[in-house]
Enzyme design. Structure first.
Site, PDB file in Angstrom:
ATOM      1  N   SER A   1       0.855  -1.134  -0.104  1.00 51.15           N
ATOM      2  CA  SER A   1      -0.070  -0.177  -0.070  1.00 51.15           C
ATOM      3  C   SER A   1       0.903   1.227  -0.205  1.00 51.15           C
ATOM      4  O   SER A   1       1.856   1.279   0.693  1.00 51.15           O
ATOM      5  CB  SER A   1      -1.065   0.047   1.212  1.00 51.15           C
ATOM      6  OG  SER A   1      -1.609   1.256   1.156  1.00 51.15           O
TER       7      SER A   1
ATOM      8  N   LYS B   1      -3.948  -7.234   2.697  1.00 50.23           N
ATOM      9  CA  LYS B   1      -3.938  -6.171   1.910  1.00 50.23           C
ATOM     10  C   LYS B   1      -5.342  -6.029   1.214  1.00 50.23           C
ATOM     11  O   LYS B   1      -5.880  -4.887   1.322  1.00 50.23           O
ATOM     12  CB  LYS B   1      -2.820  -6.327   0.644  1.00 50.23           C
ATOM     13  CG  LYS B   1      -2.927  -5.056  -0.262  1.00 50.23           C
ATOM     14  CD  LYS B   1      -2.980  -3.723   0.329  1.00 50.23           C
ATOM     15  CE  LYS B   1      -2.643  -2.624  -0.684  1.00 50.23           C
ATOM     16  NZ  LYS B   1      -3.440  -2.956  -1.876  1.00 50.23           N
TER      17      LYS B   1
ATOM     18  N   HIS C   1      -7.328  -4.686   4.063  1.00 49.88           N
ATOM     19  CA  HIS C   1      -7.171  -3.197   4.147  1.00 49.88           C
ATOM     20  C   HIS C   1      -7.838  -2.452   3.115  1.00 49.88           C
ATOM     21  O   HIS C   1      -8.521  -1.465   3.307  1.00 49.88           O
ATOM     22  CB  HIS C   1      -5.323  -3.043   3.884  1.00 49.88           C
ATOM     23  CG  HIS C   1      -5.163  -1.803   3.688  1.00 49.88           C
ATOM     24  ND1 HIS C   1      -5.229  -0.973   2.471  1.00 49.88           N
ATOM     25  CD2 HIS C   1      -4.695  -0.723   4.491  1.00 49.88           C
ATOM     26  CE1 HIS C   1      -5.103   0.232   2.498  1.00 49.88           C
ATOM     27  NE2 HIS C   1      -4.729   0.359   3.977  1.00 49.88           N
ATOM     28  N   ASN C   2      -7.949  -3.016   1.989  1.00 47.90           N
ATOM     29  CA  ASN C   2      -8.566  -2.079   0.935  1.00 47.90           C
ATOM     30  C   ASN C   2     -10.121  -2.061   1.167  1.00 47.90           C
ATOM     31  O   ASN C   2     -10.872  -1.178   0.862  1.00 47.90           O
ATOM     32  CB  ASN C   2      -8.361  -2.703  -0.471  1.00 47.90           C
ATOM     33  CG  ASN C   2      -6.994  -2.158  -0.886  1.00 47.90           C
ATOM     34  OD1 ASN C   2      -5.994  -1.924  -0.034  1.00 47.90           O
ATOM     35  ND2 ASN C   2      -6.789  -2.131  -2.078  1.00 47.90           N
TER      36      ASN C   2
ATOM     37  N   GLU D   1     -10.795   0.519   3.631  1.00 44.99           N
ATOM     38  CA  GLU D   1     -10.589   1.697   3.115  1.00 44.99           C
ATOM     39  C   GLU D   1     -11.930   2.139   2.169  1.00 44.99           C
ATOM     40  O   GLU D   1     -12.348   3.389   2.125  1.00 44.99           O
ATOM     41  CB  GLU D   1      -9.475   1.592   2.024  1.00 44.99           C
ATOM     42  CG  GLU D   1      -9.104   2.641   1.304  1.00 44.99           C
ATOM     43  CD  GLU D   1      -8.035   2.093  -0.120  1.00 44.99           C
ATOM     44  OE1 GLU D   1      -6.901   1.403   0.244  1.00 44.99           O
ATOM     45  OE2 GLU D   1      -8.453   2.224  -1.358  1.00 44.99           O
TER      46      GLU D   1
END
Lengths: 291, 291, 291, 291
Positions: C112, C164, C167-168, C171
């Site tokens: 990221s 990840k 995480h997105n 987000e």
């Protein structure tokens, strides 16, 4: 006509009965000896005159795959396999290709009807080549409801299961709609008889539907559903509907909300809500409920 | 019996006709002179023999409030006012109190039926005291569908509009369910005739319903709905349903998603998605679409 | 140490620069000759001393698969491949197995950082066996931010991309949160300077965050975002997050709502809202907007 | 300057301390004698030199209303009342009008800070006329964080509470985002240390934020949150945010999903999911879980 039927569970058993009542010959096979007409898939195939139609009514996934594999070996060119189970539409093309390599036709068929199908008929959505569908038509006619609707050749291989999957996705959201409305009505003091409100909706309203009728039946059994836990399973179709929507970038907020509500209903204690409680406690000193 | 009917729009006009067909006397009043039977609310009141029943079919909010205020002055103790409009249930208790202070009874009645009501009857949900409801019963009987369902005394004052409001909330989510399913089916290549899939669902399926029938009618008019814009208004009931749920801490994810989908449909360009685009550009250098 | 780096796009190019600044030797390969240090994958492999570490920064899916396939032929036992692209976590185990059959190690790494990574460092989440991770550690140390956080060995092969991906997903929902709040503030008259409200939130609030800082930057560029269309793309990770949640029966309402909002933003006219409009017209005679 | 402060609970008590540390004189009043500086609201008013500023930090709704009513009698023209509690923005205009009739000014102020405010400062969003705000400015300066952000004159009367309400709505969805992501990570086997993943995200990621820092703190206290129940309260602001969005026809899917998740967390058994279970049983003969 003659039909081989593999899988004689709650659905398959009743379907055998309905097809027989229509005058067709059904040779059924299942692992459970007491309901099975033959002792093996091979015996089933041998007992049918070619060109054969063999209808699968077995669990989606491995059970269906292994039955397709076995039938690919046992059947002859010109025979047809119908997958009437709840297979994911993405499996259909694979099965069709595998069978086509042996000259065997393939039709996928989504079947709706539950415990009511034996008497009322089953709604059918099928996909495949026209000539294959035509061969199975007498069976479709035997299974479908008596009226002018209830069966459709939805498109190519996979279209039957896809249409059935979407049917189930719609069903999820419709059930959720009635469930949300019922809970809201039950919470307010002014509405003194929620069951009678539901009952009255069965005529003249925009929301009159079979699911509404069933909700009235359920409330007649148990007015406030006090005998039940708020726990709802989900079958694959709801999940696949959302996945298909994601593949095609189609927003599906109501259907997805309905699926997630079921997921949540099966959690004794929600991990994500523990995190919410923990964060509230961190920033605000809000009281949390400890175990 | 005799009924005073205030408001002769799309709904009120047809209701007058249906009540008259049942043999009752209806004196209708509306601002539009060409449809009105009398020239004023006072004339309407004077033309009815006490004890009177006056049914309001005027827009919710100010129009209903001012009519109630005026009738509170014009009517006599023992008369009854029925609010058949789309009032918010929270207004009902206020109206009931105001009228009760003059000895006038009050019944709230949610009416469903749209353009089909004249021929098929209107679904009715009413709230109020039993003696007041009993006085209006002949009119309810005239308006309701012919079958055994379609009308319910839902509870106390306010219960009628509350039940109708929840009906509409359920309606929102059911419509959204069919809309989502239809869009998803339209996006996939394998399903070659979505309209026929919808048509077939009218028998034997779990989702058979009047809304499904209507969707088939809509698709028969315009197979891919190419003549329409994806723009949907919303009436107050959907919003109030969500507000009532928030008041009672009831989660309503599918109904709320359906309401928000309508809000979104009316935005030419979504402000919130501009912010998403702006943020993507800020952190990732992602291309944005400028005007 | 020496690193082979395949893929020199927006991300890969900057990462090469940051790793070099840390004193390591990077041999970069890309199809674009002007940025590539070597002319072929084979030349890249030949230019590195065994045991090698080759880091992939190529598009997920076919491009990554074919690069892994080619490297499986070119590399030697004891070498290591790091997939730093946006691969779906389900691909990692497959790649690891394929390479392990040749004695080659595999580490997956979610990265990221976007356009800010070159200066501020890249957040790294990696998965794989401890001994493989240890071999890549100097590169991780070069890429990560300067502080004590920003890099994690998240678990087994696949865990890096999974972390990840989540995480997105987070987000997406955080961006949606700010976007919804901004739109709501912009609609009310009493709040006369929404940008200053956002700016003020950067200290002392519960919602202070880097995304908030970026939203202030965006509003400083264009106070009402009038230059942008409300159109938001989505990368695979948001979709995969929802799919993973469905696989594990985890309800993900906020993240999914955020994904669907993006889907909706890309539709010129919503098919599902056409159906809503059509149904409203059918039952209520409601006006629809024709094209 | 001198300030009268009404309400000395968790928030008010700390705010008195922070304002005093900044060198101002605060006369605090609360029902709890042990923390109160005076014995009555009248004594508080009498102890301040006109023109006075009196800041309310009492529960929203009736408590705030009755305090405003009382102050309207006690204060003099030229005095100012600041409502720093969590009042609904719709109350502000009413309070402002009521006080204006006596020549008393009114400023509404949303305050964020929780248990961290005393040391770090409170984020402030205020609404009202410029001259009234200017009179309170020294107190705002004392309460706000030390940096350049953290306080904003958001607009007219009501804008302060509206902005704070939206802040809390955003907060709900951000918390939900982390909560969903955390639950998903906890369900997969490959990710062996979810807490370390969260910890690493504190630098270099798009989602770095104070709430992320707090989640790491929470996980450091209790790695899998095993000591907590998944039960989350909600304050009025989340509900009002959704209601305001409905008033303005703004879709708010992520924030609303977050609110509904909290509602659901507080139900021992979900009534709506009982209805789903009942319907599944009716049409499919699906097993249900009885109590």
């Amino acid at each position: 006509m003659e039909l081989g039927l593999v899988g004689l569970g709650k659905m398959g058993g009743n379907m055998r009965e309905r097809i027989r009542r229509a005058g067709h010959t059904v040779v059924g096979y299942a692992h459970q000896r007491d309901v099975s007409d033959v002792h093996s898939l091979k015996e089933l195939v041998d007992s049918l005159a070619a060109p054969r139609v063999v209808w699968l009514m077995v669990p989606a996934g491995e059970a269906t795959q292994s039955t397709v594999d076995e039938l690919a070996e046992l059947l002859d060119p010109g025979d047809i396999v119908v997958d009437g189970g709840n297979s994911r539409w993405t499996d259909d093309e694979k099965h069709a290709r595998e069978l086509a390599a042996k000259g065997i036709g393939f039709v996928d068929c989504g079947v709706s009807g539950g415990v009511w199908g034996l008497e009322n008929g089953y709604a059918l959505m099928y996909g495949g080549e026209a000539e294959h569908v035509a061969r199975v038509q007498p069976i479709f006619d035997a299974l479908k409801p008596a009226g002018e609707f209830g069966a459709v050749h939805a498109g190519k291989v996979g279209a039957g299961h896809f249409a059935k999957m979407v049917h189930n996705g719609i069903e999820y959201a419709m059930m959720q709609a009635f469930a949300e409305g019922w809970e809201l009505l039950e919470t307010v003091d002014s509405v003194t008889d929620v069951r009678e409100v539901f009952r009255s909706w069965q005529e003249g309203t925009v929301i009159r539907s079979w699911l509404l009728d069933l909700s009235v039946r359920a409330l007649d059994d148990d007015e406030h559903l006090e005998q039940l836990r708020g726990y709802a399973a989900d079958s694959g179709e709801g999940r696949w509907t959302v996945e298909a929507a994601i593949d095609h970038a189609v927003p599906l907020p109501a259907i997805t909300a309905s699926l997630f509500a079921r997921f949540g209903s099966r959690q004794d204690d929600s991990p994500q809500m523990k995190m919410i409680a923990a964060l509230r406690n961190q920033f605000g000193g809000h009281a949390v409920e400890s175990k």
